[in-house]
Enzyme design. Structure first.
Site, short mmCIF file in Angstrom:
data_model
loop_
_atom_site.label_atom_id
_atom_site.label_comp_id
_atom_site.label_asym_id
_atom_site.label_seq_id
_atom_site.Cartn_x
_atom_site.Cartn_y
_atom_site.Cartn_z
N ASN A 102 0.88 -1.18 0.00
CA ASN A 102 0.00 0.00 0.00
C ASN A 102 0.90 1.21 0.00
OD1 ASN A 102 -2.11 -1.71 0.37
ND2 ASN A 102 -2.69 -0.96 2.39
N GLU A 484 14.76 35.03 -8.12
CA GLU A 484 15.59 33.95 -7.55
C GLU A 484 16.68 33.49 -8.51
OE1 GLU A 484 12.36 31.10 -6.33
OE2 GLU A 484 13.53 31.11 -4.49
O1 M6R Z 1 9.94 24.00 1.71
P1 M6R Z 1 8.93 25.11 1.65
O2 M6R Z 1 7.91 24.90 0.56
O3 M6R Z 1 8.26 25.38 2.96
O4 M6R Z 1 9.75 26.43 1.28
C1 M6R Z 1 9.14 27.67 1.31
C2 M6R Z 1 9.98 28.70 0.59
O5 M6R Z 1 11.22 28.86 1.25
C3 M6R Z 1 10.23 28.32 -0.88
O6 M6R Z 1 9.04 28.15 -1.58
C4 M6R Z 1 11.08 29.38 -1.61
O7 M6R Z 1 10.33 30.53 -1.81
C5 M6R Z 1 11.61 28.79 -2.90
N1 M6R Z 1 12.98 29.10 -3.06
C6 M6R Z 1 10.79 29.20 -4.08
O8 M6R Z 1 11.33 28.85 -5.30
#
Ligand code: M6R
Length: 605
Positions: A102, A484
């Site tokens: 599962n 980014e």
């Molecule tokens: O692991 P998480 O989804 O909680 O992370 C949250 C943010 O740090 C993450 O989405 C960040 O903005 C990324 N670098 C986006 O590309």
């Protein structure tokens, strides 16, 4: 939704196992199967059927199988269609190892490719079958040892029962995020995925915990907690870029698959329902929920913002979305009819976890969406949904964001159908969701064109990314991705309607805008924003719906996406924006997989 039964002890007649399996019928399934070790013939025999357990029973009555230990299974198809070959048990090349499972093996494709290259022959399309071949690879006469090594290479969730012809006096059972219970009566052991199935045969029960492996032998059993890391001679699970130069590109190209994996086994199209096993336990509580707070950071929060539009429009639930780092310093109003939904790829983001804890402390029902099995978030929420899209290596979140949006659409169906959403609407969303992976693939075919556009636009140092309604959060996501991975560029997002309230002052021939303008309920409004930018000499790169030729009259460049339901457009409009940002980053000579100053998982406040 699958069911598992196993027995080691005095019973040789599998009729008992079939009866126990019938007690799991309520969970829903589409095929069934069994396997048993026959000591006289020193071999394992198996039967499988598509459809009801009664079909298996009929087949069994015509060619009965006797033996011990034995294992049985009911399958609810996820990876691989409903066929006899895909029903469990699955076995290895030598028909030595038989397993029932599962859960979901997320990295099965990588593992299967490696095993195929090593000469293994597969007889099903399932993710499960890789487990039997992996165990075969490590098997040197001791089943639990081989299982332990194989499990180290597996990413995903599982409840597993395994038997072997060459190590026959044993059942090995393993669990990670999928329940497994050992029932004991004298020297008889019954193992099941659900206590109900084995009530008549169990005086005492043991609940296996995550990462535990139990070895059951005649009159005895022991449980091993598998935690210490161990070096293996075969690096099957090394992350591979394949034909791609960067993980980020590879992961964007996996976005159609991410949608497929996120909906796999979770839709009942005819009933217009979503089936979310991870929410089963809190199903009734969710009916009572009057409000939802979604928390997340960065990209995960933008997914939450799309969720807000979906849930309010289709499920009629008031939603509030907050940044993890802000939420706990407010005085949020929470009662027992509030659900908090924490969205986190890693499940380890400190700000998100802190907000989640605060909401729980105030009495909220805690739900989560995460990609990482066994992460802190999964342990601290009352119930949750996994993305199941495999590891994301690139620091910028791409395929997981797409999966988060897809799961929010499923959650909207789930909660909506508990409330006022009609069957017709449920069916419509379900049909459109099923088409999405194919539609997403057509967008990726414009890869070369998007790369060319990235080259053209990489000369600019400032961008606006504009969108409205469902696509306003996608404008935020598009701008974040540019910041980014193309960090020599400054990008800002705005709802189209806000431009005239100030930001438009910045626009000139050196300040282009990416305008997300699918043919939806706010298309005309977005056109106004585009006209305003255009009349100030701003360049426009539009993301529009196929067939909209008029947009070419006003936009400098257009990337087309196929038509879908308005609530699902964000899943498609995101894809070209992810590619655009990645290609601009590459054009600027930046490391898009590991952009400066960023970490994949932010575990500090
Ligand atoms: O692991 P998480 O989804 O909680 O992370 C949250 C943010 O740090 C993450 O989405 C960040 O903005 C990324 N670098 C986006 O590309």
């Amino acid at each position: 939704m699958c069911g598992i039964i196993g027995h080691l002890g005095k019973y040789n007649n599998l009729k008992i196992g079939i009866d126990a399996l019938k007690r799991l019928e309520y969970r829903g399934y589409d095929s069934a199967g069994l396997a048993a070790f026959n000591a006289e013939k020193k071999d394992i025999f198996s039967l499988k059927t598509v459809g009801r357990i009664s079909n298996l029973e009929e087949k069994f009555s015509k060619s009965p199988i006797f033996g011990n230990p034995f294992i049985l299974h009911t399958r609810w198809a996820t990876t691989g269609r409903v066929t006899e070959a895909n029903a469990h048990p699955h076995w290895d090349c030598k028909k030595n190892i038989y397993i029932v499972h599962n859960g979901i093996i997320e990295n099965y494709r990588t593992l299967k490719d490696k095993l195929l290259a090593m000469g293994h022959k597969f007889s099903s399309d399932t993710d499960t079958e890789v487990v039997s071949h992996l165990i075969e690879y490590f098997f040197k006469g001791n089943l639990e040892e081989a299982t332990r090594k194989a499990l180290k290479l597996i990413k995903g969730t599982y409840a597993l029962l395994i038997i072997s012809r060459e190590d026959p006096q044993k059942i090995v059972a393993a669990r990670l995020s999928s329940p497994l219970i050992i029932g004991i009566k004298d020297k008889d052991y019954f193992i099941a995925s659900d206590y109900n199935a084995i009530i008549p045969y169990a005086k005492k029960v043991i609940n296996l915990e995550d990462n535990e492996i139990a070895t059951i032998t005649p009159g005895n059993f022991f449980i091993l907690k598998e935690r210490e890391p161990e070096e293996l001679d075969l690096k099957l699970e090394e992350a591979q870029k394949g034909k791609f130069s960067h993980f980020m590109l590879k992961e964007i190209f996996e976005e159609p698959e991410a949608i497929r994996n996120s909906i796999s086994g979770r839709l009942l199209p005819e009933e217009g329902l979503a089936k979310l096993g991870g929410l089963e336990e809190v199903k009734d509580k969710l009916k009572e929920i009057e409000r939802m707070i979604i928390i997340g950071c960065g990209t995960a929060r933008y997914a939450g913002l799309v969720g807000e539009y979906m849930l309010e429009e289709y499920a009629g639930i008031p939603v509030e979305v907050d940044v993890g780092s802000e939420f706990r310093y407010r005085k949020p109003i929470i009662n027992e009819k509030t659900a908090v939904l924490s969205i986190s790829q890693s499940g380890e983001t400190a700000d998100t976890l802190a907000a989640l804890r605060e909401a729980k402390r105030k009495g909220a029902l805690a739900l989560g969406i995460t990609n990482v099995v066994g992460s802190t978030q999964t342990r601290e929420t009352d119930a949750g949904i996994y993305n199941h899209v495999g590891p994301e290596i690139g620091v910028a979140s791409t395929k997981v964001f797409i999966s988060q949006l897809t799961i929010l659409a499923l959650l909207t169906m789930y909660l909506g159908r508990q409330r006022e959403m009609s069957l017709v609407t449920g069916r419509r969303i379900s049909q459109e969701l099923q088409k999405l992976p194919g539609l997403a693939e057509t967008i990726l075919k414009q890869d070369k064109q998007i790369q060319e556009l990235a080259k053209k636009y990489s000369q600019f140092r400032n961008f606006f990314v504009l969108g409205r309604k469902y696509n306003y959060p996608i404008a935020m996501e598009g701008a974040l991705k540019l910041k980014e991975v193309a960090y020599l560029i400054h990008a800002e997002s705005y709802p189209g309607g806000e431009m005239k309230h100030g930001p438009i002052a910045l626009i000139d021939e050196n300040f282009p805008s990416v305008a997300i303008c699918p043919s939806d309920s706010v298309y005309e409004k977005m056109l106004n924003a585009i006209e305003e930018a255009k009349s100030r000499n701003g360049k426009i790169l539009a993301v529009a719906t196929e067939g909209n030729e008029d947009i070419k009259k006003i936009a400098d460049d257009v990337i087309y996406i196929p038509k879908t339901l308005e609530m699902l457009t964000p899943i498609l409009t995101t894809i070209p924006l992810h590619l655009f940002a990645a290609y601009i980053g590459l054009e600027l000579g930046l490391d898009i997989d590991k952009p400066r100053n960023l970490a994949k998982s932010v575990t500090v406040e």
